[in-house]
Design a protein around this motif. Structure first.
Motif, mmCIF file in Angstrom:
data_model
loop_
_atom_site.group_PDB
_atom_site.id
_atom_site.type_symbol
_atom_site.label_atom_id
_atom_site.label_comp_id
_atom_site.label_asym_id
_atom_site.label_seq_id
_atom_site.Cartn_x
_atom_site.Cartn_y
_atom_site.Cartn_z
ATOM 1 N N MET A 1 -1.898 15.192 -21.705
ATOM 2 C CA MET A 1 -0.926 14.993 -20.815
ATOM 3 C C MET A 1 -1.327 13.591 -20.438
ATOM 4 N N ALA A 2 -0.011 12.792 -20.095
ATOM 5 C CA ALA A 2 -0.057 11.492 -19.945
ATOM 6 C C ALA A 2 -0.199 11.337 -18.316
ATOM 7 N N GLU A 3 -0.988 10.351 -17.721
ATOM 8 C CA GLU A 3 -1.444 10.012 -16.739
ATOM 9 C C GLU A 3 0.015 9.583 -15.689
ATOM 10 N N GLN A 4 0.230 10.121 -14.613
ATOM 11 C CA GLN A 4 1.295 9.859 -13.696
ATOM 12 C C GLN A 4 1.064 8.808 -12.836
ATOM 13 N N ILE A 5 1.838 7.959 -12.625
ATOM 14 C CA ILE A 5 1.662 7.269 -11.431
ATOM 15 C C ILE A 5 3.096 7.046 -10.544
ATOM 16 N N LYS A 6 2.876 6.816 -9.616
ATOM 17 C CA LYS A 6 4.305 6.851 -8.378
ATOM 18 C C LYS A 6 4.380 5.338 -8.227
ATOM 19 N N VAL A 7 5.441 4.897 -8.160
ATOM 20 C CA VAL A 7 5.625 3.383 -8.242
ATOM 21 C C VAL A 7 6.927 3.079 -7.174
ATOM 22 N N ILE A 8 6.785 2.246 -6.130
ATOM 23 C CA ILE A 8 8.134 1.662 -5.330
ATOM 24 C C ILE A 8 8.775 0.925 -6.443
ATOM 25 N N VAL A 9 10.216 1.018 -6.357
ATOM 26 C CA VAL A 9 10.980 0.293 -7.084
ATOM 27 C C VAL A 9 11.920 -0.923 -5.985
ATOM 28 N N PHE A 10 11.711 -1.795 -6.511
ATOM 29 C CA PHE A 10 12.726 -2.795 -5.466
ATOM 30 C C PHE A 10 13.313 -4.020 -6.478
ATOM 31 N N ALA A 11 14.380 -4.469 -5.888
ATOM 32 C CA ALA A 11 15.387 -5.364 -6.605
ATOM 33 C C ALA A 11 15.210 -6.711 -6.336
ATOM 34 N N LEU A 12 15.226 -7.569 -7.442
ATOM 35 C CA LEU A 12 15.439 -8.986 -7.117
ATOM 36 C C LEU A 12 16.582 -9.330 -8.245
ATOM 37 N N GLY A 13 17.759 -9.898 -7.539
ATOM 38 C CA GLY A 13 19.009 -9.981 -8.312
ATOM 39 C C GLY A 13 19.355 -8.558 -9.235
ATOM 40 N N ASN A 14 19.488 -8.851 -10.367
ATOM 41 C CA ASN A 14 19.812 -7.837 -11.099
ATOM 42 C C ASN A 14 18.640 -6.937 -11.726
ATOM 43 N N GLU A 15 17.497 -7.343 -11.559
ATOM 44 C CA GLU A 15 16.449 -6.758 -12.308
ATOM 45 C C GLU A 15 15.590 -5.911 -11.238
ATOM 46 N N GLU A 16 15.257 -4.823 -11.892
ATOM 47 C CA GLU A 16 14.506 -3.786 -10.863
ATOM 48 C C GLU A 16 13.090 -4.012 -11.271
ATOM 49 N N TYR A 17 12.232 -4.081 -10.329
ATOM 50 C CA TYR A 17 10.817 -4.111 -10.410
ATOM 51 C C TYR A 17 9.914 -3.067 -9.884
ATOM 52 N N GLY A 18 8.624 -2.640 -10.148
ATOM 53 C CA GLY A 18 7.826 -1.902 -9.747
ATOM 54 C C GLY A 18 6.580 -2.248 -9.278
ATOM 55 N N ILE A 19 6.073 -1.629 -8.301
ATOM 56 C CA ILE A 19 4.579 -1.847 -7.785
ATOM 57 C C ILE A 19 4.085 -0.234 -7.431
ATOM 58 N N ASP A 20 2.780 -0.239 -8.010
ATOM 59 C CA ASP A 20 2.173 0.973 -7.745
ATOM 60 C C ASP A 20 2.107 1.243 -6.460
ATOM 61 N N VAL A 21 2.445 2.602 -6.134
ATOM 62 C CA VAL A 21 2.519 2.803 -4.528
ATOM 63 C C VAL A 21 1.256 2.917 -3.742
ATOM 64 N N ASP A 22 0.032 2.937 -4.633
ATOM 65 C CA ASP A 22 -1.397 2.636 -3.932
ATOM 66 C C ASP A 22 -1.558 1.547 -3.316
ATOM 67 N N LYS A 23 -0.806 0.548 -4.023
ATOM 68 C CA LYS A 23 -0.771 -0.948 -3.488
ATOM 69 C C LYS A 23 0.110 -1.358 -2.334
ATOM 70 N N VAL A 24 0.793 -0.276 -1.968
ATOM 71 C CA VAL A 24 1.840 -0.644 -1.096
ATOM 72 C C VAL A 24 1.309 -0.059 0.307
ATOM 73 N N ARG A 25 1.306 -0.887 1.472
ATOM 74 C CA ARG A 25 0.897 -0.457 2.881
ATOM 75 C C ARG A 25 2.189 0.158 3.459
ATOM 76 N N THR A 26 3.365 -0.689 3.376
ATOM 77 C CA THR A 26 4.522 -0.194 4.297
ATOM 78 C C THR A 26 5.643 -1.057 3.602
ATOM 79 N N ILE A 27 6.982 -0.837 4.128
ATOM 80 C CA ILE A 27 8.158 -1.461 3.668
ATOM 81 C C ILE A 27 8.799 -1.634 4.940
ATOM 82 N N GLU A 28 8.948 -2.724 5.241
ATOM 83 C CA GLU A 28 9.783 -3.280 6.534
ATOM 84 C C GLU A 28 10.887 -4.016 6.357
ATOM 85 N N ARG A 29 11.941 -3.801 7.395
ATOM 86 C CA ARG A 29 13.191 -4.488 7.342
ATOM 87 C C ARG A 29 12.879 -5.904 7.710
#
Length: 153
Positions: A1-29
């Motif tokens: 079975m493939a290893e699963q990772i959780k990813v935070i999705v964010f947008a820049l323009g029309n593109e969607e990007y991902g960062i491994d949730v383990d690297k994200v501390r917080t998301i702020e306004r």
């Protein structure tokens, strides 16, 4: 079975990007950013987040994309890069997805105007959604990291 990772999705323009949730501390306004003289143009300054001074980078500027006005959707994603925390300004951060590592392909040379060295790969999500996975270690060079560490002092 493939290893699963959780990813935070964010947008820049029309593109969607991902960062491994383990690297994200917080998301702020968006919040007031104190400008710092004599820094790279994509470094917007520093914020004081709960008593910690954190340098803030506009990812649009970093990737040489056209900068836009900040909106109610604009967010600062606080990530851990090595031993320090850095804020990335993004157009929106609105999703968390589970990915199979097997569904992440090597990046092409350029995706959406962003050079491959900044990317970990391109992930397939479902049938018709692609996420550009960021390589946080490459988004900032060693010299830029040293520069940011000096801003924290």
């Amino acid at each position: 079975m493939a290893e699963q990772i959780k990813v935070i999705v964010f947008a820049l323009g029309n593109e969607e990007y991902g960062i491994d949730v383990d690297k994200v501390r917080t998301i702020e306004r968006m919040m007031p950013i104190t400008r710092v003289p004599k820094t790279y143009s994509f470094i917007k300054g520093v914020i004081n987040l709960r008593g910690v001074v954190i340098p803030v980078i506009d990812l649009r500027g970093r990737f040489n994309l056209e900068e836009t006005e900040y909106t109610d959707q604009t967010r600062i994603i606080i990530v851990a890069v090595g031993e320090m925390e850095v804020g990335f300004i993004v157009d929106a951060a609105n999703d968390v997805v589970d990915l199979d590592r097997d569904n992440i392909d090597s990046p092409p040379e350029v995706v959406g105007g962003v050079k491959a060295k900044y990317l970990d790969g391109v992930a397939k999500v479902g049938e018709d959604r692609l996420l550009i996975m960021l390589n946080l270690a490459e988004v900032l060079s060693r010299g830029e990291m040293t520069h940011l560490e000096q801003l924290e002092d």
